[in-house]
Structure formats: C-alpha cells, structure tokens
Design an enzyme around this catalytic site. Sequence first.
Site, PDB file in Angstrom:
ATOM      1  N   GLU A 170     -79.064 -12.347 -26.411  1.00 34.35           N
ATOM      2  CA  GLU A 170     -80.092 -12.690 -27.399  1.00 34.35           C
ATOM      3  C   GLU A 170     -79.591 -12.606 -28.841  1.00 34.35           C
ATOM      4  O   GLU A 170     -80.188 -11.957 -29.697  1.00 34.35           O
ATOM      5  CB  GLU A 170     -81.321 -11.789 -27.202  1.00 34.35           C
ATOM      6  CG  GLU A 170     -81.952 -11.935 -25.835  1.00 34.35           C
ATOM      7  CD  GLU A 170     -83.134 -10.994 -25.609  1.00 34.35           C
ATOM      8  OE1 GLU A 170     -83.534 -10.288 -26.551  1.00 34.35           O
ATOM      9  OE2 GLU A 170     -83.646 -10.962 -24.467  1.00 34.35           O
ATOM     10  N   GLU A 289     -83.225 -13.564 -15.496  1.00 39.03           N
ATOM     11  CA  GLU A 289     -84.335 -12.619 -15.688  1.00 39.03           C
ATOM     12  C   GLU A 289     -85.673 -13.294 -15.413  1.00 39.03           C
ATOM     13  O   GLU A 289     -86.640 -13.117 -16.155  1.00 39.03           O
ATOM     14  CB  GLU A 289     -84.326 -12.049 -17.110  1.00 39.03           C
ATOM     15  CG  GLU A 289     -83.025 -11.410 -17.533  1.00 39.03           C
ATOM     16  CD  GLU A 289     -83.070 -10.801 -18.929  1.00 39.03           C
ATOM     17  OE1 GLU A 289     -84.181 -10.537 -19.446  1.00 39.03           O
ATOM     18  OE2 GLU A 289     -81.985 -10.595 -19.517  1.00 39.03           O
TER      19      GLU A 289
END
Length: 397
Positions: A170, A289
């Site tokens: 991220e 995820e």
Amino acid sequence: MMLRRWIAAGMVAAATVGVLSAVPAVAERPYDPAAQSLRALGLRHGLYIGTAVDMAALNDPADPRYRELVREEFSTVTAENVMKWESLEPTRGGYDWAAADEFVATARRDGQRIRGHVLVWQNQLPAWLTAGVADGSISTAQLRGILRDHITAVVTRYRGRIWQWDVVNEAVSDPWDNPPALHYKGFWAEHLGPGYLADAFRWARAADPTALLFYNDYNIEAFGSGNPADDKTQFVHDMVRGLLARGVPIDGVGSQGHLGTQYGNYDPIQVAEALHRFAGLGLATAFTEVDVRSRLTDRVQAGDSEEINPRLQASAANFHVLLQACLAEPRCLSFTVWGFTDRHSWVPGWFDDPPQGLATIYDENYQPKRAYQLMKADLIYAGPPYVRPRVTPRPRR
C-alpha cells in the site's frame, strides 16, 4: 446481532455433477467433485487457494472447527498479524519470533505454502520507531538502516520457507486523498522518499534468493481511465514497470480484492485484463486479501431475509468475478481470502460507521455461504482452452 439462521436459510447449495478429474468413478464409489475442498479443487489447476490466519483463533481449544477448516480447505496461508513489524520487533532490536515461528511450523506441517505478510507498510509499526522519528532521535540515515536490518532479519529467519513475500504494501495513495493526484504515500515515502521501494526489494532478495517478491495493494483490480494521475491500477503498473527497467528484483503484484456490495463492481473480463497487463510485464499475480463486505442496515441486523439474501448473492458474485479472472490468467498463482468466517473477520471492527460485515465465505457458525459454493463451482467447471496450467515464475536476481 443474530444473522446465522438467516444466512443459513439464504444459502443455495451448488449442484455439481460430472467427471472432472483423473480419479475413476465406480458404481460403489461415484466421483463427487462437490465433496472436495477448495484446496483440492484449486490444485487441479495448479492454483493455491488460501486464507489469512488469526493465530488466537487457531490456538483456541474451544473453537477446533477453525483449525480444521484452515487445514482442510486451504493450500496456502497468510499470517493476519503475527508477521507485521509491531508484532515481530516490539522493542528496537528485540525480536519476538514465537507466534510467527508457530504459524510457519503449523503451515509446513499441514503441507501449506506461506505468503509472508508484510515487510514494509506504514501501518502497525512499533511505537519506538514512529516516536523516534517524530522526536528526532532516529535520523533519516538511521531509519534507512533500521529498515534494511528489519527486512534482512525477518527474511533471513524464514529463508527457504516463504513462497511469496509482500515486500511493500500500500505505497500508493487514492484519488480521494489530499492531494487528489496519485502519489507515494505514508510513513516511508514521507521520510525516505520513493526510493525505499527499490531498496526493500533488493534487501529482501539478498536475504532470500528463492522467495517470490510481491508489491501488494488495494483498489487495483481493474484499470480505469488509464491516466496515472487518477487511475491507481495504471499508476501501479507504471511503477512496477519502472522498477523492472531499473533491474529491481520484483516478481509479482498482489491485488488485495477488498470489495463491497454497496459499490459498482467489476466483471471478470475487466479484472482478467488487468491481470493480463501485469503478466505482460513478466510478473506473477495473486489475489491476496479477498473479502466482500456489506452494510449492516437495521433491517439486516434484525434478520430480514429480503435484505440479507441480496447481499449474500452480491457478495458471491464478487468472489466469483475475481476467481474467474484469476483462473483465466496462467500467471495468477494464488487466491487468498482475508479470513474465511464471519466469526473471525476484521471487517466489523474496522468498518463501524456505518456498520459493515458479512464479508467472508463462511458464516459465524462455520456454515458455507453462497460465495463458498460459487467458488467451488468455478474450480470444478473451469478447464481448457481458457483456463490453462499455471506458469511457474523464477525469482528475479
């Protein structure tokens, strides 16, 4: 909140027939692919189906079903929290390996491949690190050395036992951030500049020449405008292409797949196109995820099946879209759900205004939802010519 009986009532079991593997069917033992696990069905395609693992739940003697399903249904596992920096190095230079070691040992005993999560992320950092940078007791040069030492220590400890590492997680902003133009965000970019990404991958490769090294992010399931100023997938594509051009040893891109039924979602062709574009750079891909959350309106929380059932159907459709796209791209190696049961989902604790949940493939009572059945059907019915054998990547040097 009593949703279990309504979720169970809303499930529709997948009816699956036909001979779909080399296992012969005989009169006294007919072959029933629907009786197989996600783990077994995925491996028909060389695709590893995984879950994030909550170590507290795994070790809870009062909840044995959690451990059973982790072992039976999944061929790859990711530590939900115990391999993050704040857990591994709570004091500077003082490592606590116990929980991570147990996670790795359990996975290996159960014959599962391991995704290491995560080496570099701006969240869940230890207080000594962020406080030291804030008060000036850790300089920029020291911070870079601390990052190098942490990556080296962690990757070296698990050398040869981790299949895929999320090296950087991220690192890219969102269009709704300030400023809105996409940019490198977070603690590491602020203090070290974007060059830390290349450093992190090089340090990880030096510590383990055999692991596959991934960049991991959310909201990169499909391309949008194609303008890297506001299209996050395009920004990430250009970023990894630039890293490769500089000889950085990055092997793959992980698309997290955190979706919500309240949003406009994708179709399999859009998602497959994104995977194909990354594969065109010579990179492996993975969904890392996956969950699909829904808003828990008052009517949902009251158990109104007319509100619950459409959400379960929409959730199943989203899991289906991502899995179909992954099956269609031979360089998509694994499909990991971020927790498999609503009993142990991170979503309600994080998304509470308004409340959200129903994000996983099993309900709170370990009953499979429509999403589980649709994933199973995808794996059963998939085959050539559009689903081809996986391409096994070699780690870049």
